[in-house]
Design a protein around this motif. Sequence first.
Motif, short mmCIF file in Angstrom:
data_model
loop_
_atom_site.label_atom_id
_atom_site.label_comp_id
_atom_site.label_asym_id
_atom_site.label_seq_id
_atom_site.Cartn_x
_atom_site.Cartn_y
_atom_site.Cartn_z
N ASP A 245 17.72 -55.34 -12.57
CA ASP A 245 17.75 -54.01 -11.95
C ASP A 245 16.45 -53.69 -11.22
O ASP A 245 16.46 -52.96 -10.23
CB ASP A 245 18.03 -52.93 -13.00
CG ASP A 245 19.51 -52.85 -13.37
OD1 ASP A 245 20.32 -53.48 -12.66
OD2 ASP A 245 19.85 -52.17 -14.35
N SER A 246 15.33 -54.22 -11.71
CA SER A 246 14.06 -53.95 -11.02
C SER A 246 14.05 -54.63 -9.65
O SER A 246 13.53 -54.08 -8.69
CB SER A 246 12.87 -54.41 -11.87
OG SER A 246 12.87 -55.80 -12.09
N LEU A 247 14.67 -55.81 -9.55
CA LEU A 247 14.78 -56.49 -8.26
C LEU A 247 15.67 -55.68 -7.31
O LEU A 247 15.37 -55.55 -6.12
CB LEU A 247 15.35 -57.90 -8.41
CG LEU A 247 14.67 -58.85 -9.40
CD1 LEU A 247 15.19 -60.28 -9.21
CD2 LEU A 247 13.16 -58.84 -9.24
N TYR A 248 16.76 -55.15 -7.85
CA TYR A 248 17.67 -54.31 -7.07
C TYR A 248 16.94 -53.06 -6.58
O TYR A 248 17.06 -52.67 -5.41
CB TYR A 248 18.87 -53.95 -7.96
CG TYR A 248 19.90 -53.03 -7.34
CD1 TYR A 248 20.27 -53.14 -6.00
CD2 TYR A 248 20.54 -52.06 -8.12
CE1 TYR A 248 21.23 -52.30 -5.45
CE2 TYR A 248 21.51 -51.23 -7.58
CZ TYR A 248 21.85 -51.35 -6.25
OH TYR A 248 22.80 -50.52 -5.71
N LEU A 249 16.15 -52.45 -7.46
CA LEU A 249 15.38 -51.26 -7.09
C LEU A 249 14.39 -51.59 -5.97
O LEU A 249 14.29 -50.85 -4.99
CB LEU A 249 14.62 -50.73 -8.31
CG LEU A 249 13.70 -49.53 -8.03
CD1 LEU A 249 14.51 -48.25 -7.87
CD2 LEU A 249 12.67 -49.35 -9.13
N TRP A 250 13.66 -52.70 -6.13
CA TRP A 250 12.67 -53.08 -5.11
C TRP A 250 13.31 -53.25 -3.74
O TRP A 250 12.81 -52.73 -2.75
CB TRP A 250 11.99 -54.39 -5.52
CG TRP A 250 11.00 -54.26 -6.63
CD1 TRP A 250 10.76 -53.15 -7.40
CD2 TRP A 250 10.10 -55.26 -7.10
NE1 TRP A 250 9.79 -53.42 -8.32
CE2 TRP A 250 9.37 -54.69 -8.17
CE3 TRP A 250 9.87 -56.58 -6.75
CZ2 TRP A 250 8.40 -55.42 -8.87
CZ3 TRP A 250 8.90 -57.31 -7.44
CH2 TRP A 250 8.17 -56.72 -8.49
N GLU A 251 14.42 -53.99 -3.68
CA GLU A 251 15.03 -54.24 -2.36
C GLU A 251 15.60 -52.98 -1.76
O GLU A 251 15.59 -52.80 -0.53
CB GLU A 251 16.08 -55.36 -2.44
CG GLU A 251 17.27 -55.07 -3.31
CD GLU A 251 17.92 -56.36 -3.82
OE1 GLU A 251 17.25 -57.42 -3.83
OE2 GLU A 251 19.09 -56.31 -4.22
N MET A 252 16.05 -52.06 -2.61
CA MET A 252 16.52 -50.76 -2.11
C MET A 252 15.33 -49.99 -1.51
O MET A 252 15.42 -49.44 -0.41
CB MET A 252 17.12 -49.94 -3.26
CG MET A 252 18.46 -50.44 -3.75
SD MET A 252 19.81 -49.76 -2.80
CE MET A 252 19.81 -48.08 -3.37
N MET A 253 14.22 -49.96 -2.23
CA MET A 253 13.01 -49.28 -1.76
C MET A 253 12.54 -49.86 -0.43
O MET A 253 12.24 -49.13 0.51
CB MET A 253 11.89 -49.41 -2.80
CG MET A 253 12.09 -48.59 -4.05
SD MET A 253 10.95 -49.08 -5.38
CE MET A 253 9.37 -48.88 -4.62
N TRP A 254 12.46 -51.19 -0.37
CA TRP A 254 11.94 -51.85 0.84
C TRP A 254 12.88 -51.66 2.03
O TRP A 254 12.42 -51.55 3.17
CB TRP A 254 11.71 -53.33 0.58
CG TRP A 254 10.71 -53.59 -0.50
CD1 TRP A 254 9.69 -52.76 -0.90
CD2 TRP A 254 10.61 -54.75 -1.33
NE1 TRP A 254 8.98 -53.33 -1.92
CE2 TRP A 254 9.51 -54.55 -2.21
CE3 TRP A 254 11.33 -55.93 -1.42
CZ2 TRP A 254 9.14 -55.50 -3.16
CZ3 TRP A 254 10.95 -56.88 -2.37
CH2 TRP A 254 9.87 -56.67 -3.23
N ALA A 255 14.19 -51.62 1.75
CA ALA A 255 15.15 -51.38 2.84
C ALA A 255 15.00 -49.95 3.36
O ALA A 255 15.07 -49.70 4.57
CB ALA A 255 16.57 -51.63 2.36
N LEU A 256 14.78 -49.01 2.46
CA LEU A 256 14.62 -47.60 2.85
C LEU A 256 13.30 -47.38 3.60
O LEU A 256 13.22 -46.56 4.51
CB LEU A 256 14.68 -46.70 1.62
CG LEU A 256 16.05 -46.59 0.93
CD1 LEU A 256 15.91 -45.93 -0.44
CD2 LEU A 256 17.04 -45.81 1.79
#
Length: 440
Positions: free
Chosen positions: A314-325
């Motif tokens: 989930d932390s990887l999912y969170l990171w990629e969401m943040m970086w995409a935003l």
Amino acid sequence: MWRDPGTPADSFYETRPECTDVPKSRFRIKAGKTLSVKKWQAAFSPEGYLDIGKTLSRIHRGGIHPSIRGEVWEFLLSCYDAKSTFEEREEIRQRRRAKYAEWKEECRQLFPLVGSGRFITAPVVTDEGLPIQDPIVLLENNPENGVIIPVPEISSTNTINAAKKVTDKKVIQWMLTLHQIGLDVIRTDRTLVFYEKKENLSKLWDILAVYARIDTDVGYGQGMSDLCSPMIILLDDEADAFWCFERLMRRLRGNFRCTNNSVGVEAQLSNLALITQVVDPKLHQHIEHIGGGDYLFAFRMLMVLFRREFSFCDSLYLWEMMWALEYDPNLFWLYEDSEDASDKSDESKTRLKSIRHYGKFERENMRNGTKNAEEPPLPISIFLVASVLKEKSATLLQQARGLDDVVKILNDTNGNLDAKKACMAALKLHKKYLKKAKKP
């Protein structure tokens, strides 16, 4: 209406069987939402140009399939320009691999353990640069113990501990951090089967040792191993993993910069206090009243980007969401320091002026003029922490009578946060903050 619950992604990051208390991932691979291998490949033109707008939208909707996560992250972290060709990227990749090999060899010349497949967990020099003759150090550096593989020009009798006094202050400082890196490496993501292999631990140590040597201003700080570990897991080539980590550190290195008077992350904690004061003044007042006005209880969240609050997946999912935003197509050119990049930067910015090439969070900054302000816009990570505080506001106001209570209440969120909901809450809070902060 029936909805596809999705496929769990935990199997891509196997956990050691004895680790039974590891939180299950909430992230699910969903057909039509998650960026799949097929959709990723289709996003490139025959020449290799990436449709970054469509890619960001897909990541925002459902994250990235674990099998392609590493190569997508290279774009999200601005290792490569979306408007580059396959050929141009391969040239950059080979150039960077050669540069990393050069830096690693320089480190090996200073300390032969680098690149040997081994690492240390005990100090090897004193503050004055004298070799340490401690039994643990001797054991770790003893070739017969298999911890160090001597290089040809160094005889077995002339080990690291028999070396002359080191006089270069920067080299001493670097060598003083090597055992600390080793201690952190053996504690990083120990629940994962991946790190049962010694070569993966030494790869993590090598990357952090090389980074500490080239970034003399920041060096190494605790927490960096948590940020670097996913790169090792997602990218097979050590040099590629290094450059992904280096690009991430471009964003976060300020947090690790310490002086005699302050810690780098204090600036972000001050901004967190400011945001909370604007969006939830009652909570901010209460936190100040119980002695938490410096917001140090949020230190870990910001330093390692929620690695402890979420499961690994989930932390990887969170990171990629943040970086995409947060995605800004101009960062590649900002980071690239070759002459070729400076020649092309104006042309590239012209080609990428469409707002759809920016992440949703970044677009909001552009609309509100914060992108062009003297101070750089606040990162989404601060708004993520603020949104967690906002969500726990009622509990904090009712139950927190001291800082220990604040820490306990926030710790209860560990493993219970939803990455996508957290990002959506951060976006809403960001919008609210910009609107309120504008008012006189």
